[in-house]
Scaffold this motif. Structure first.
Motif, PDB file in Angstrom:
ATOM      1  N   LEU A  48       0.898  -1.074   0.010  1.00  9.51           N
ATOM      2  CA  LEU A  48      -0.120   0.142  -0.101  1.00  9.51           C
ATOM      3  C   LEU A  48       0.948   1.259  -0.015  1.00  9.51           C
ATOM      4  O   LEU A  48       0.770   2.266  -0.712  1.00  9.51           O
ATOM      5  CB  LEU A  48      -1.177  -0.047   1.019  1.00  9.51           C
ATOM      6  N   PHE A  49       1.948   1.261   0.811  1.00 15.34           N
ATOM      7  CA  PHE A  49       2.695   2.609   0.903  1.00 15.34           C
ATOM      8  C   PHE A  49       3.786   2.660  -0.250  1.00 15.34           C
ATOM      9  O   PHE A  49       3.705   3.806  -0.776  1.00 15.34           O
ATOM     10  CB  PHE A  49       3.438   2.465   2.248  1.00 15.34           C
ATOM     11  N   PHE A  50       4.505   1.798  -0.609  1.00 16.59           N
ATOM     12  CA  PHE A  50       5.568   1.882  -1.194  1.00 16.59           C
ATOM     13  C   PHE A  50       5.335   1.533  -2.830  1.00 16.59           C
ATOM     14  O   PHE A  50       6.108   1.767  -3.851  1.00 16.59           O
ATOM     15  CB  PHE A  50       6.865   0.929  -0.975  1.00 16.59           C
ATOM     16  N   VAL A  51       4.298   0.451  -3.300  1.00 16.56           N
ATOM     17  CA  VAL A  51       3.895   0.192  -4.409  1.00 16.56           C
ATOM     18  C   VAL A  51       2.854   1.121  -5.038  1.00 16.56           C
ATOM     19  O   VAL A  51       2.688   1.701  -6.158  1.00 16.56           O
ATOM     20  CB  VAL A  51       3.759  -1.273  -4.536  1.00 16.56           C
ATOM     21  N   LEU A  85       3.482  -0.426  13.502  1.00 23.55           N
ATOM     22  CA  LEU A  85       3.895  -1.028  12.050  1.00 23.55           C
ATOM     23  C   LEU A  85       4.641  -0.097  11.192  1.00 23.55           C
ATOM     24  O   LEU A  85       5.410  -0.694  10.384  1.00 23.55           O
ATOM     25  CB  LEU A  85       2.218  -1.335  11.736  1.00 23.55           C
ATOM     26  N   ILE A  86       3.917   1.137  11.186  1.00 17.54           N
ATOM     27  CA  ILE A  86       4.845   2.148  10.311  1.00 17.54           C
ATOM     28  C   ILE A  86       6.051   2.078  10.498  1.00 17.54           C
ATOM     29  O   ILE A  86       6.967   2.297   9.632  1.00 17.54           O
ATOM     30  CB  ILE A  86       3.851   3.285  10.160  1.00 17.54           C
ATOM     31  N   GLN A  87       6.487   2.065  11.762  1.00 18.00           N
ATOM     32  CA  GLN A  87       7.926   2.248  12.117  1.00 18.00           C
ATOM     33  C   GLN A  87       8.669   1.054  11.926  1.00 18.00           C
ATOM     34  O   GLN A  87       9.952   1.338  11.412  1.00 18.00           O
ATOM     35  CB  GLN A  87       8.010   2.551  13.846  1.00 18.00           C
ATOM     36  N   ILE A  88       8.195  -0.116  11.937  1.00 19.08           N
ATOM     37  CA  ILE A  88       8.731  -1.164  11.450  1.00 19.08           C
ATOM     38  C   ILE A  88       8.875  -1.255   9.946  1.00 19.08           C
ATOM     39  O   ILE A  88      10.093  -1.673   9.495  1.00 19.08           O
ATOM     40  CB  ILE A  88       7.987  -2.566  11.834  1.00 19.08           C
ATOM     41  N   ILE A  89       8.058  -0.713   9.155  1.00 18.97           N
ATOM     42  CA  ILE A  89       8.089  -0.830   7.668  1.00 18.97           C
ATOM     43  C   ILE A  89       9.151   0.360   7.448  1.00 18.97           C
ATOM     44  O   ILE A  89       9.985   0.056   6.447  1.00 18.97           O
ATOM     45  CB  ILE A  89       6.625  -0.445   7.211  1.00 18.97           C
ATOM     46  N   HIS A 136      14.364   1.810   5.469  1.00 17.48           N
ATOM     47  CA  HIS A 136      15.738   2.228   5.675  1.00 17.48           C
ATOM     48  C   HIS A 136      16.845   1.334   5.498  1.00 17.48           C
ATOM     49  O   HIS A 136      17.958   1.695   4.864  1.00 17.48           O
ATOM     50  CB  HIS A 136      15.898   2.717   7.469  1.00 17.48           C
ATOM     51  N   ARG A 137      16.637   0.039   5.893  1.00 19.73           N
ATOM     52  CA  ARG A 137      17.488  -0.691   5.584  1.00 19.73           C
ATOM     53  C   ARG A 137      17.873  -0.958   4.047  1.00 19.73           C
ATOM     54  O   ARG A 137      19.103  -1.369   3.830  1.00 19.73           O
ATOM     55  CB  ARG A 137      17.122  -2.188   6.164  1.00 19.73           C
ATOM     56  N   VAL A 138      17.080  -0.875   3.462  1.00 15.81           N
ATOM     57  CA  VAL A 138      17.164  -1.106   2.051  1.00 15.81           C
ATOM     58  C   VAL A 138      17.890   0.111   1.535  1.00 15.81           C
ATOM     59  O   VAL A 138      18.898  -0.147   0.579  1.00 15.81           O
ATOM     60  CB  VAL A 138      15.651  -0.768   1.081  1.00 15.81           C
ATOM     61  N   GLU A 139      17.720   1.364   1.824  1.00 16.08           N
ATOM     62  CA  GLU A 139      18.381   2.540   1.464  1.00 16.08           C
ATOM     63  C   GLU A 139      19.848   2.445   1.909  1.00 16.08           C
ATOM     64  O   GLU A 139      20.927   2.793   1.267  1.00 16.08           O
ATOM     65  CB  GLU A 139      17.872   3.750   1.969  1.00 16.08           C
ATOM     66  N   ILE A 174       9.811   7.762   2.281  1.00 16.47           N
ATOM     67  CA  ILE A 174      10.848   7.987   3.276  1.00 16.47           C
ATOM     68  C   ILE A 174      10.771   9.661   3.665  1.00 16.47           C
ATOM     69  O   ILE A 174      10.992  10.133   4.789  1.00 16.47           O
ATOM     70  CB  ILE A 174      12.322   7.529   2.994  1.00 16.47           C
ATOM     71  N   VAL A 175      10.911  10.196   2.467  1.00 16.63           N
ATOM     72  CA  VAL A 175      10.897  11.729   2.749  1.00 16.63           C
ATOM     73  C   VAL A 175       9.877  12.435   3.417  1.00 16.63           C
ATOM     74  O   VAL A 175       9.838  13.281   4.214  1.00 16.63           O
ATOM     75  CB  VAL A 175      11.246  12.511   1.109  1.00 16.63           C
ATOM     76  N   SER A 176       8.674  11.785   3.065  1.00 19.08           N
ATOM     77  CA  SER A 176       7.265  12.340   3.590  1.00 19.08           C
ATOM     78  C   SER A 176       7.390  11.954   5.192  1.00 19.08           C
ATOM     79  O   SER A 176       7.054  12.778   6.085  1.00 19.08           O
ATOM     80  CB  SER A 176       6.355  11.514   2.984  1.00 19.08           C
ATOM     81  N   GLN A 177       8.098  10.746   5.709  1.00 21.46           N
ATOM     82  CA  GLN A 177       8.180  10.631   7.005  1.00 21.46           C
ATOM     83  C   GLN A 177       9.047  11.319   7.550  1.00 21.46           C
ATOM     84  O   GLN A 177       9.102  11.988   8.802  1.00 21.46           O
ATOM     85  CB  GLN A 177       8.407   9.116   7.393  1.00 21.46           C
ATOM     86  N   ILE A 178      10.179  11.796   6.818  1.00 21.74           N
ATOM     87  CA  ILE A 178      11.288  12.635   7.429  1.00 21.74           C
ATOM     88  C   ILE A 178      10.600  14.028   7.659  1.00 21.74           C
ATOM     89  O   ILE A 178      10.957  14.672   8.682  1.00 21.74           O
ATOM     90  CB  ILE A 178      12.603  12.633   6.781  1.00 21.74           C
ATOM     91  N   ASN A 179      10.003  14.343   6.688  1.00 32.35           N
ATOM     92  CA  ASN A 179       9.189  15.691   6.753  1.00 32.35           C
ATOM     93  C   ASN A 179       8.114  15.891   7.712  1.00 32.35           C
ATOM     94  O   ASN A 179       8.040  16.927   8.536  1.00 32.35           O
ATOM     95  CB  ASN A 179       8.447  16.176   5.241  1.00 32.35           C
ATOM     96  N   LYS A 180       7.658  14.772   8.407  1.00 32.42           N
ATOM     97  CA  LYS A 180       6.732  14.580   9.464  1.00 32.42           C
ATOM     98  C   LYS A 180       7.572  14.586  10.746  1.00 32.42           C
ATOM     99  O   LYS A 180       6.761  14.870  11.743  1.00 32.42           O
ATOM    100  CB  LYS A 180       5.781  13.287   9.382  1.00 32.42           C
TER     101      LYS A 180
END
Length: 197
Positions: A21-24, A56-60, A65-68, A107-113
């Protein structure tokens, strides 16, 4: 199947559904109910396994982040020749972009928040990268510029198409499959733009 295996399987299903839902699909505001519906599970299971949507969002986010971080390690910790390291980084980034088109935007949206932020690169690694870039400039392989400009150029060429994907699809009148083919062709285009030889 044991109870623990079933629990692990359900947890993984919920995580994969949320990632999808989030990434795809780019649905960053998907509710707990939407995640549950998409996964075909009861909403209470999300709270049971993850305590809350935020957990759940933090885990995702941590997995994203691990991928990056793994991608940045392709450059930072490799003994390959510089251009080959950059080519591997570009290839890895494009593969991730095809699998998860909205990952960087998420990732950018989460950092901005201000809700999730972790640095991918250490200062010493960055200094070494800049020194490698400067060496390539001295050898005439890259146009002379501030090393950070080289990094900005590379990241822009990689990330921008995915960041504007919906706008691009609509205005260029192409579908997802055509867009994915364009992304898959970008490796050589980007390398040719970054390197003189």
């Amino acid at each position: 199947m044991s109870k623990q295996e079933k629990k692990d399987q359900t947890q993984e299903l919920i995580k994969q559904t949320a990632k999808n839902l989030f990434f795809v699909q780019g649905k960053f505001d998907a509710t707990t109910q939407e995640i549950a519906d998409e996964a075909g599970v009861n909403r209470t299971l999300i709270n049971y396994y993850f305590r809350s949507r935020d957990n759940l969002i933090q885990i995702i986010f941590d997995e994203a982040h691990r991928v990056e971080k793994e991608k940045s390690e392709l450059i930072m910790n490799s003994d390959l020749p510089f251009k080959e390291k950059i080519a591997n980084f570009i290839d890895g980034s494009l593969q991730t972009s095809l699998q998860y088109p909205y990952l960087e935007t998420y990732i950018v949206s989460q950092i901005n928040k201000g809700s999730c932020h972790k640095r991918d690169v250490e200062e010493e690694e960055l200094k070494k990268l800049y020194a490698d870039i400067e060496k390539e400039m001295e050898l005439g392989n890259i146009e002379k510029m501030a090393p950070v400009q080289f990094v900005l150029n590379m990241i822009s060429l990689l990330v921008f198409p995915s960041a504007v994907r919906p706008l691009f699809l609509e205005n260029m009148m192409i579908d997802d499959k055509e867009f994915d083919l364009l992304i898959a062709d970008r490796k050589d285009i980007i390398l040719n733009m970054l390197f003189k030889k």
